[in-house]
Design a protein around this motif. Structure first.
Motif, PDB file in Angstrom:
ATOM      1  N   ASP A 131     -96.713 -47.247  30.594  1.00  0.00           N
ATOM      2  CA  ASP A 131     -97.266 -46.698  29.350  1.00  0.00           C
ATOM      3  C   ASP A 131     -98.602 -45.987  29.579  1.00  0.00           C
ATOM      4  O   ASP A 131     -99.427 -45.906  28.662  1.00  0.00           O
ATOM      5  CB  ASP A 131     -97.440 -47.813  28.317  1.00  0.00           C
ATOM      6  CG  ASP A 131     -96.109 -48.327  27.785  1.00  0.00           C
ATOM      7  OD1 ASP A 131     -95.058 -47.797  28.193  1.00  0.00           O
ATOM      8  OD2 ASP A 131     -96.125 -49.277  26.976  1.00  0.00           O
ATOM      9  N   THR A 132     -98.831 -45.492  30.789  1.00  0.00           N
ATOM     10  CA  THR A 132    -100.034 -44.696  31.045  1.00  0.00           C
ATOM     11  C   THR A 132     -99.784 -43.241  30.683  1.00  0.00           C
ATOM     12  O   THR A 132    -100.403 -42.697  29.766  1.00  0.00           O
ATOM     13  CB  THR A 132    -100.478 -44.817  32.509  1.00  0.00           C
ATOM     14  OG1 THR A 132    -100.837 -46.174  32.772  1.00  0.00           O
ATOM     15  CG2 THR A 132    -101.681 -43.925  32.801  1.00  0.00           C
ATOM     16  N   LEU A 133     -98.873 -42.606  31.371  1.00  0.00           N
ATOM     17  CA  LEU A 133     -98.515 -41.207  31.116  1.00  0.00           C
ATOM     18  C   LEU A 133     -97.140 -41.160  30.472  1.00  0.00           C
ATOM     19  O   LEU A 133     -96.185 -41.734  30.989  1.00  0.00           O
ATOM     20  CB  LEU A 133     -98.491 -40.426  32.433  1.00  0.00           C
ATOM     21  CG  LEU A 133     -97.962 -38.997  32.390  1.00  0.00           C
ATOM     22  CD1 LEU A 133     -98.842 -38.103  31.523  1.00  0.00           C
ATOM     23  CD2 LEU A 133     -97.846 -38.428  33.805  1.00  0.00           C
ATOM     24  N   PHE A 134     -97.057 -40.487  29.323  1.00  0.00           N
ATOM     25  CA  PHE A 134     -95.780 -40.215  28.683  1.00  0.00           C
ATOM     26  C   PHE A 134     -95.476 -38.727  28.778  1.00  0.00           C
ATOM     27  O   PHE A 134     -96.377 -37.915  29.032  1.00  0.00           O
ATOM     28  CB  PHE A 134     -95.810 -40.601  27.198  1.00  0.00           C
ATOM     29  CG  PHE A 134     -95.925 -42.075  26.935  1.00  0.00           C
ATOM     30  CD1 PHE A 134     -95.010 -42.965  27.451  1.00  0.00           C
ATOM     31  CD2 PHE A 134     -96.958 -42.572  26.163  1.00  0.00           C
ATOM     32  CE1 PHE A 134     -95.101 -44.327  27.214  1.00  0.00           C
ATOM     33  CE2 PHE A 134     -97.077 -43.926  25.906  1.00  0.00           C
ATOM     34  CZ  PHE A 134     -96.141 -44.806  26.441  1.00  0.00           C
ATOM     35  N   LEU A 136     -95.589 -35.481  27.490  1.00  0.00           N
ATOM     36  CA  LEU A 136     -96.440 -34.849  26.483  1.00  0.00           C
ATOM     37  C   LEU A 136     -97.406 -35.816  25.812  1.00  0.00           C
ATOM     38  O   LEU A 136     -97.950 -35.516  24.743  1.00  0.00           O
ATOM     39  CB  LEU A 136     -95.600 -34.128  25.417  1.00  0.00           C
ATOM     40  CG  LEU A 136     -94.891 -32.858  25.885  1.00  0.00           C
ATOM     41  CD1 LEU A 136     -94.033 -32.277  24.783  1.00  0.00           C
ATOM     42  CD2 LEU A 136     -95.898 -31.827  26.366  1.00  0.00           C
ATOM     43  N   GLY A 137     -97.667 -36.965  26.421  1.00  0.00           N
ATOM     44  CA  GLY A 137     -98.584 -37.898  25.799  1.00  0.00           C
ATOM     45  C   GLY A 137     -99.188 -38.861  26.796  1.00  0.00           C
ATOM     46  O   GLY A 137     -99.079 -38.700  28.011  1.00  0.00           O
ATOM     47  N   CYS A 138     -99.848 -39.879  26.265  1.00  0.00           N
ATOM     48  CA  CYS A 138    -100.384 -40.973  27.086  1.00  0.00           C
ATOM     49  C   CYS A 138    -100.437 -42.215  26.216  1.00  0.00           C
ATOM     50  O   CYS A 138    -100.276 -42.154  24.995  1.00  0.00           O
ATOM     51  CB  CYS A 138    -101.768 -40.634  27.638  1.00  0.00           C
ATOM     52  SG  CYS A 138    -103.121 -40.704  26.436  1.00  0.00           S
ATOM     53  N   SER A 152    -107.299 -42.375  35.169  1.00  0.00           N
ATOM     54  CA  SER A 152    -105.920 -42.698  35.546  1.00  0.00           C
ATOM     55  C   SER A 152    -105.021 -41.475  35.440  1.00  0.00           C
ATOM     56  O   SER A 152    -104.192 -41.207  36.316  1.00  0.00           O
ATOM     57  CB  SER A 152    -105.391 -43.824  34.650  1.00  0.00           C
ATOM     58  OG  SER A 152    -106.136 -45.012  34.829  1.00  0.00           O
ATOM     59  N   LEU A 153    -105.175 -40.722  34.359  1.00  0.00           N
ATOM     60  CA  LEU A 153    -104.345 -39.533  34.169  1.00  0.00           C
ATOM     61  C   LEU A 153    -104.651 -38.468  35.221  1.00  0.00           C
ATOM     62  O   LEU A 153    -103.738 -37.776  35.697  1.00  0.00           O
ATOM     63  CB  LEU A 153    -104.544 -38.978  32.764  1.00  0.00           C
ATOM     64  CG  LEU A 153    -104.023 -39.868  31.632  1.00  0.00           C
ATOM     65  CD1 LEU A 153    -104.403 -39.280  30.279  1.00  0.00           C
ATOM     66  CD2 LEU A 153    -102.515 -40.062  31.719  1.00  0.00           C
ATOM     67  N   PHE A 220    -103.131 -34.180  27.040  1.00  0.00           N
ATOM     68  CA  PHE A 220    -103.953 -35.263  27.577  1.00  0.00           C
ATOM     69  C   PHE A 220    -104.258 -35.081  29.057  1.00  0.00           C
ATOM     70  O   PHE A 220    -105.200 -35.689  29.571  1.00  0.00           O
ATOM     71  CB  PHE A 220    -103.273 -36.610  27.326  1.00  0.00           C
ATOM     72  CG  PHE A 220    -103.185 -36.957  25.871  1.00  0.00           C
ATOM     73  CD1 PHE A 220    -104.281 -37.429  25.178  1.00  0.00           C
ATOM     74  CD2 PHE A 220    -101.993 -36.770  25.179  1.00  0.00           C
ATOM     75  CE1 PHE A 220    -104.206 -37.727  23.825  1.00  0.00           C
ATOM     76  CE2 PHE A 220    -101.904 -37.069  23.831  1.00  0.00           C
ATOM     77  CZ  PHE A 220    -103.010 -37.547  23.153  1.00  0.00           C
ATOM     78  N   LEU A 221    -103.498 -34.265  29.743  1.00  0.00           N
ATOM     79  CA  LEU A 221    -103.809 -33.904  31.121  1.00  0.00           C
ATOM     80  C   LEU A 221    -104.656 -32.643  31.191  1.00  0.00           C
ATOM     81  O   LEU A 221    -105.045 -32.222  32.284  1.00  0.00           O
ATOM     82  CB  LEU A 221    -102.519 -33.679  31.933  1.00  0.00           C
ATOM     83  CG  LEU A 221    -101.607 -34.866  32.166  1.00  0.00           C
ATOM     84  CD1 LEU A 221    -100.509 -34.496  33.166  1.00  0.00           C
ATOM     85  CD2 LEU A 221    -102.372 -36.077  32.654  1.00  0.00           C
TER      86      LEU A 221
END
Length: 254
Positions: A131-134, A136-138, A152-153, A220-221
């Motif tokens: 559940d860190t990087l999704f 298109l999301g985080c 982390s990202l 988010f990146l």
């Protein structure tokens, strides 16, 4: 390496892995044992490894039952040894986990939880990031800070572009709806949004994506990207602050 998606609960993904050379069989983040057992029995496979990215119950709830049934080795973060049941192997940043003929490198990814880790199989070009990087999301910041999550990202963003991203949930459509509000001039994002809507209408998973796709379209990146900063009236701001603002807006997005 074979990788199969196992849907669980309302929107979780559990990942079933098999190394053809050794017949090692693994599962990543088994929140529920039942669909894993069904998938294994249908294929005639015996589970040998359980990999956990973090301690939340929808990612570890099946550990005990699966270990009891198959005597599988449970692998997880040393930092979360007190919160992940049945752990046999504890690892931290830069450590490696052997899975048959495959090797996973562990990357510390605090933010969603403080003990979160990701498993990167370089040879298989696959990242299991919980559940860190999704796509298109985080993840939400339940335990860590915005600065930790941004770090982390960035660590995951630095992986090779061809790396396939296997995340913990099917959140992509909701993430896309938000992404276009903070990166409205991104043509590639608009095309990806349309493709995601069509996939979900057909009942298809949107996972995996790739690091290349996420670099270009996941806001988010892109907290250090001038286009995203300008779109949220934070041109030239510290990327950590921009990320925190993006996460704040997403938390309230409906």
């Amino acid at each position: 390496m074979e990788i199969h998606l196992i849907p669980a609960f309302s929107d979780n993904y559990v990942y079933l892995l098999r190394d053809p050379e050794s017949d090692a069989v693994g599962v990543v983040d088994p929140g529920d044992a039942a669909p894993v057992v069904e998938a294994l029995e249908r294929r005639g496979w015996r589970l040998t490894h359980i990999l956990n990215t973090h301690h939340h119950n929808d990612h570890i709830g099946g550990n005990a039952a699966l270990k009891a049934r198959y005597a599988a080795t449970v692998i997880g973060a040393a930092a979360d040894a007190h919160r992940i049941p049945e752990l046999d192997v504890t690892l931290g940043d830069g450590d490696t986990a052997a899975f048959g003929g495959q090797t996973a490198r562990v990357i510390d990814t605090p933010g969603h939880t403080v003990g979160h880790i990701a498993f990167w199989f370089e040879g298989a070009e696959a990242l299991f990031c919980g559940d860190t990087l999704f796509a298109l999301g985080c993840g939400r910041l339940f335990e860590g800070t915005a600065a930790q999550m941004w770090g982390s990202l960035r660590a995951l963003r630095a992986l090779p572009e061809a790396t396939r991203v296997y995340c913990g949930h099917e959140y992509t459509l909701s993430n896309a709806r938000f992404a276009v509000t903070v990166d409205p001039e991104n043509d590639e994002l608009q095309r990806r949004f349309a493709a995601i809507k069509a996939m979900r209408e057909r009942g298809e998973p949107t996972i995996p994506s790739t690091i290349a796709e996420e670099r270009r379209t996941n806001p988010f990146l892109r907290a250090d990207d001038a286009q995203v900063q300008a779109a949220i009236d934070m041109a030239g701001a510290d990327p950590g602050r921009v990320f925190a603002e993006l996460r704040r807006r997403k938390d309230g997005f409906r």
